[in-house]
Design a protein around this motif. Sequence first.
Motif, PDB file in Angstrom:
ATOM      1  N   TRP A 110     -10.230 -13.342   5.344  1.00  0.00           N
ATOM      2  CA  TRP A 110      -9.726 -12.758   4.106  1.00  0.00           C
ATOM      3  C   TRP A 110      -9.695 -13.816   3.012  1.00  0.00           C
ATOM      4  N   GLU A 149       6.732  -3.824  -5.857  1.00  0.00           N
ATOM      5  CA  GLU A 149       6.024  -5.002  -5.347  1.00  0.00           C
ATOM      6  C   GLU A 149       6.944  -6.211  -5.341  1.00  0.00           C
ATOM      7  N   GLN A 189     -12.499  -7.581   1.695  1.00  0.00           N
ATOM      8  CA  GLN A 189     -11.348  -8.202   2.335  1.00  0.00           C
ATOM      9  C   GLN A 189     -10.823  -9.322   1.439  1.00  0.00           C
ATOM     10  N   GLU A 198      -0.987  -5.717   0.335  1.00  0.00           N
ATOM     11  CA  GLU A 198      -2.431  -5.900   0.484  1.00  0.00           C
ATOM     12  C   GLU A 198      -2.676  -6.785   1.696  1.00  0.00           C
ATOM     13  N   GLY A 249       0.316  -9.833  -3.180  1.00  0.00           N
ATOM     14  CA  GLY A 249       0.136  -8.661  -2.326  1.00  0.00           C
ATOM     15  C   GLY A 249       0.048  -9.034  -0.863  1.00  0.00           C
ATOM     16  N   ARG A 269      -9.119 -11.092  -8.254  1.00  0.00           N
ATOM     17  CA  ARG A 269      -9.446 -10.358  -7.027  1.00  0.00           C
ATOM     18  C   ARG A 269     -10.663  -9.473  -7.224  1.00  0.00           C
ATOM     19  N   GLU A 324      -4.573   0.312 -11.265  1.00  0.00           N
ATOM     20  CA  GLU A 324      -3.509   0.875 -10.452  1.00  0.00           C
ATOM     21  C   GLU A 324      -2.358   1.332 -11.340  1.00  0.00           C
ATOM     22  N   ALA A 346      -7.468  -9.990  -1.424  1.00  0.00           N
ATOM     23  CA  ALA A 346      -6.176  -9.518  -1.906  1.00  0.00           C
ATOM     24  C   ALA A 346      -5.640 -10.516  -2.915  1.00  0.00           C
TER      25      ALA A 346
END
Length: 755
Positions: A412, A84, A439, A451, A445, A421, A657, A441
């Motif tokens: 978004w 990332e 929607q 994202e 990201g 988030r 994650e 992020a």
Amino acid sequence: MSTEPEPTEETEPGTRGAAPEPEGTEEAPAQEVDGAGGGEAVTAESAGGGAAESVSEEPGADAGEGGDSAGVDADGAEKARLSEAEAELAAQRIERERIARRKAEKQGPVASGAKLSGKAADLLAAVRAVESGAKPVAAVFSEPEPPRRPAQEPVRHRPVSAEAVGAGGSVGAPAPGAVDAVRRVLAEGGAPEALAAQVAAVLGEGADDQLRADPWQLLRVTGVRPEQADGFARALLGAECAPDDERRGRAVTVWLLEQAALAGHTVLEMPALVAALAQRSVPDADAAVQSTIAEAEALVFQDALDPAAPEPAEDDEEGAERPVRILVGLERYALAEESLADGLARLINSVPKEDGSAADWERAAGSAEGSAAELIRAAGAGGLVLHTGGEASLAEPAALLVAARGLGLRAWAATHSPLGRDRFGALLDEADPHAPARQVATVAGLLSGAEGPGRDADGAFDLDLLVVLDAPQLDVETAALLVESLPDGARLVLGGDPAVLWSAGPGRVFADLLAARICPQVASRRPDPGPLGELVSGIGIGELNQVEAPGKEVVIVPVRDAGEAVHRTVQLVADSVPRAIGVPAEETQVITPGHGGAVGTRALNAALKERLNPGPGRFGGFDPGDRVAYSPAPGRTLPGQVVKADADGLHLTCAGEPVVVPKERVEQSVRHGWALTAHQAVGGRWPAAVVVLPGDAAQALSRPWVYTAFGRAERHLSVVHGVEQALPRAVAEIPAKPRTTRLPVLLGAQTPTSG
């Protein structure tokens, strides 16, 4: 602004510029960079338990001894794909190229609007003449040129932290031969050979020769201090080394500007910079600054003290001068602020896309209530809107997103952290259960492309409306990248609580925009509920009120010394809060002012690990089940948990994650996370929070720090209180430390003031 541009001895973990330091070098009261916000909701009278009944009076196990060898946060790598951090840095490089192209397209000179004399005039003429290539350095002082806007300089070296260098080669891995050559030079000068990779990366080709020619280039590596570079220079140069060496003056000037950036400033006023150079034993500070500017290692600006004052006439014989302040800053932040101002002006002055008639937006607003309706109307009418409020106010941006999607917009939201988030995503699910997908992020990201909606053929975000929450956490570089990534005609809503700590990086974007009043502002009228909401709201206006807490929502635990503070903290997390409040230890977050000291994050994490997950720490000091704070990039902290370790590295789970941190990066990018600082915790909330205020932390407290720390609790707050009257004094009398920026002046030159 503060007259001392240096930050504290240790940078906030996960912040820009964080670098490894030996244990025991930090002082707990000096760890947090102050920001804007308010503090807590307990009165001085409640220090003995007046706010609520203590839940920690039951016996509990003593805090155990333990070791915490985690280093300072840094960039990490994700398994089986680009990390990332790498993706984010790549996206930033692309956006900076776009910024440079946009600025190169501008035509015509921009008048400075000021008359200068003496050293200021010489200084301004020097930088402009040298930057424009009109005169050599030796000739600029005899014949100053008319003021003109400094030309954009070519890309130059800038300090790179050890963390950034090691993140999967995100800065560019130097050749092994180059590293070996630098290592030999470092050994000759008595510097740690472990710095070789960082030095080779930041100085580039011929780094060893550059270091021999100018040993003070060692200051380009984050974490190296002037006295260390001086020792290195003495070892290499011998009798040639002197305090008045021009190379030293330039290097220390750049270092001070970098330190100022870590403290939140994008520029420094000339008197403050000169005074700081004198404190660093630079004999001729003025000459050092002039040399730095002449060598294009810094830029100089003159900003009117009163932008509304008329400029003196060309034929004014009285010699009237418009009062100005002279500012010096690094190019990267100067370009970011200018690009941000340009981008915001573009949003404000452009016509939003025809994505719904005024009647459609009015109908959407009519279906909402109160300040939510105001927000929808404002977003429908303009390209930039500011929204302020506490935790409860998040329902209003959620209502805006639902309304925008109903009008067919690609809408978004972006938050500072994965915890934020997920929390906002749950609000969206409640507001629109039939939405096809969340929607929302993270800002990181979104910028990296990991994202969000992706980018269109022109490299802009593929959306019509972007709502950025946690806007006080935007530094100037991140904000510039976001704004430059928005397509023409898009709408931007910046929302957040102006009372929380400001960004870890330089700038105070949200506060500057609020003060500039260049666009509509919607203040939420939704109060945060319950005793905790009442407590935190009072702190936001400088009042530490005693609140009724019938459900033990707020508990004060007085302590006399550091040992008792650690013991009571462990007791609360492991025993009292789970038993009396019903919140398990894994959902309770400890927050303390700093990393070092007897009650810093290191000491608390060692004690909490010993009680909650004892183990030998065979994986770089970590064991499966340990709570950790992982920093994939400077300025960002992700709470997580250790899963396992193998040849690939340390396996974590962060916000659901999987993350794999290479073993060579573990020490610098992962800390234990039962206890965090307020800067690490910002953007997240937990069912229970234990805020630890040891006696030696009194000087670190401010209204924003207390407000941020106390505001991390959703259901229950315990305060381990050892600072006595320092707490109410901090809330009432110590606001955010000022930051020196140019954004308000730049915005005022391009946009009209909104009523």
